[in-house]
Design a protein around this motif. Sequence first.
Motif, PDB file in Angstrom:
ATOM      1  N   THR A   1      -7.887   3.136  -5.830  1.00 39.21           N
ATOM      2  CA  THR A   1      -9.339   2.934  -5.773  1.00 39.21           C
ATOM      3  C   THR A   1     -10.046   3.814  -6.807  1.00 39.21           C
ATOM      4  OG1 THR A   1      -9.154   2.354  -3.438  1.00 39.21           O
ATOM      5  CG2 THR A   1     -11.327   2.993  -4.222  1.00 39.21           C
TER       6      THR A   1
ATOM      7  N   LEU B   1      -3.325   4.615  -1.923  1.00 43.71           N
ATOM      8  CA  LEU B   1      -4.423   3.657  -1.888  1.00 43.71           C
ATOM      9  C   LEU B   1      -5.700   4.288  -2.445  1.00 43.71           C
ATOM     10  CD1 LEU B   1      -5.465   0.874  -1.081  1.00 43.71           C
ATOM     11  CD2 LEU B   1      -5.844   1.781   1.225  1.00 43.71           C
ATOM     12  N   GLN B   2      -5.958   5.532  -2.080  1.00 47.00           N
ATOM     13  CA  GLN B   2      -7.126   6.243  -2.603  1.00 47.00           C
ATOM     14  C   GLN B   2      -7.034   6.401  -4.118  1.00 47.00           C
ATOM     15  OE1 GLN B   2      -7.119   9.832  -0.284  1.00 47.00           O
ATOM     16  NE2 GLN B   2      -7.460   8.720   1.633  1.00 47.00           N
TER      17      GLN B   2
ATOM     18  N   HIS C   1       0.817  -1.216   0.000  1.00 50.92           N
ATOM     19  CA  HIS C   1       0.000   0.000   0.000  1.00 50.92           C
ATOM     20  C   HIS C   1       0.849   1.263   0.000  1.00 50.92           C
ATOM     21  CE1 HIS C   1      -3.236  -2.668   1.761  1.00 50.92           C
ATOM     22  NE2 HIS C   1      -3.818  -2.126   0.714  1.00 50.92           N
TER      23      HIS C   1
ATOM     24  N   ASN D   1       1.699   6.382   2.202  1.00 50.09           N
ATOM     25  CA  ASN D   1       0.819   7.519   1.958  1.00 50.09           C
ATOM     26  C   ASN D   1      -0.570   7.000   1.593  1.00 50.09           C
ATOM     27  OD1 ASN D   1      -0.500   9.804   0.989  1.00 50.09           O
ATOM     28  ND2 ASN D   1       1.243  10.539  -0.199  1.00 50.09           N
ATOM     29  N   ASP D   2      -1.565   7.301   2.428  1.00 49.82           N
ATOM     30  CA  ASP D   2      -2.929   6.841   2.151  1.00 49.82           C
ATOM     31  C   ASP D   2      -3.449   7.330   0.800  1.00 49.82           C
ATOM     32  OD1 ASP D   2      -3.121   5.418   4.515  1.00 49.82           O
ATOM     33  OD2 ASP D   2      -4.141   7.032   5.607  1.00 49.82           O
ATOM     34  N   ALA D   3      -2.904   8.433   0.302  1.00 47.57           N
ATOM     35  CA  ALA D   3      -3.343   8.962  -0.994  1.00 47.57           C
ATOM     36  C   ALA D   3      -3.056   7.964  -2.118  1.00 47.57           C
ATOM     37  CB  ALA D   3      -2.663  10.298  -1.285  1.00 47.57           C
TER      38      ALA D   3
END
Length: 187
Positions: free
Chosen positions: A22, A18-19, A11, A14-16
């Motif tokens: 998606t 994963l976003q 992943h 940085n959560d961005a």
Amino acid sequence: MKIAVYCGANHGVNDAFLQAATRVGAWIAERGDTLVYGGGKLGLMGAVAGSTLRHGGKVIGVMPQVLADRGLAMPDLTDLEVVADMGTRKARMIELADVDIALPGGPGTLEEITEAISFSRIGLNASPTVLFNQDGYYKPLHQMYQTAVNQGFFDQDAFDNLLFSSDLQEISTFIANYQPLGVRQYH
């Protein structure tokens, strides 16, 4: 269209990222296109495939036998092609793809998208190539390619024929207007 997405089996921090995976999966499904990817269930690979499937899209996974044997394949894909090795996977993905997109990833992702770019330059890949530049992830590669142009190792027209962007509308426009390069002439 069949859109090949190359990306990490992790992943990232940085959560961005994963976003973004998606969003790209949903975008592919909403366009009525088919995702072609490495077949994995983990990381950004799993996220882009899962999102495409959840949004009603089709997904073709292309996975080498060694990874399939480790149980890494995403379940419920539209189609999973298990191939002999990584080289065969790369060749098959380029063969299937009408578009090549790299989301963030590590050395494998860089190798795969670099091969797509390289093959474009010698006339073996007529697909538009996009480096999904979420949060500037591909900025260092953009700079490296500019250095290669400046130093005479990469042609300006080939560099200009790549898109570094995370804007899905800009990417859609780029794909719609894309003109493949001619076969490179050697002097």
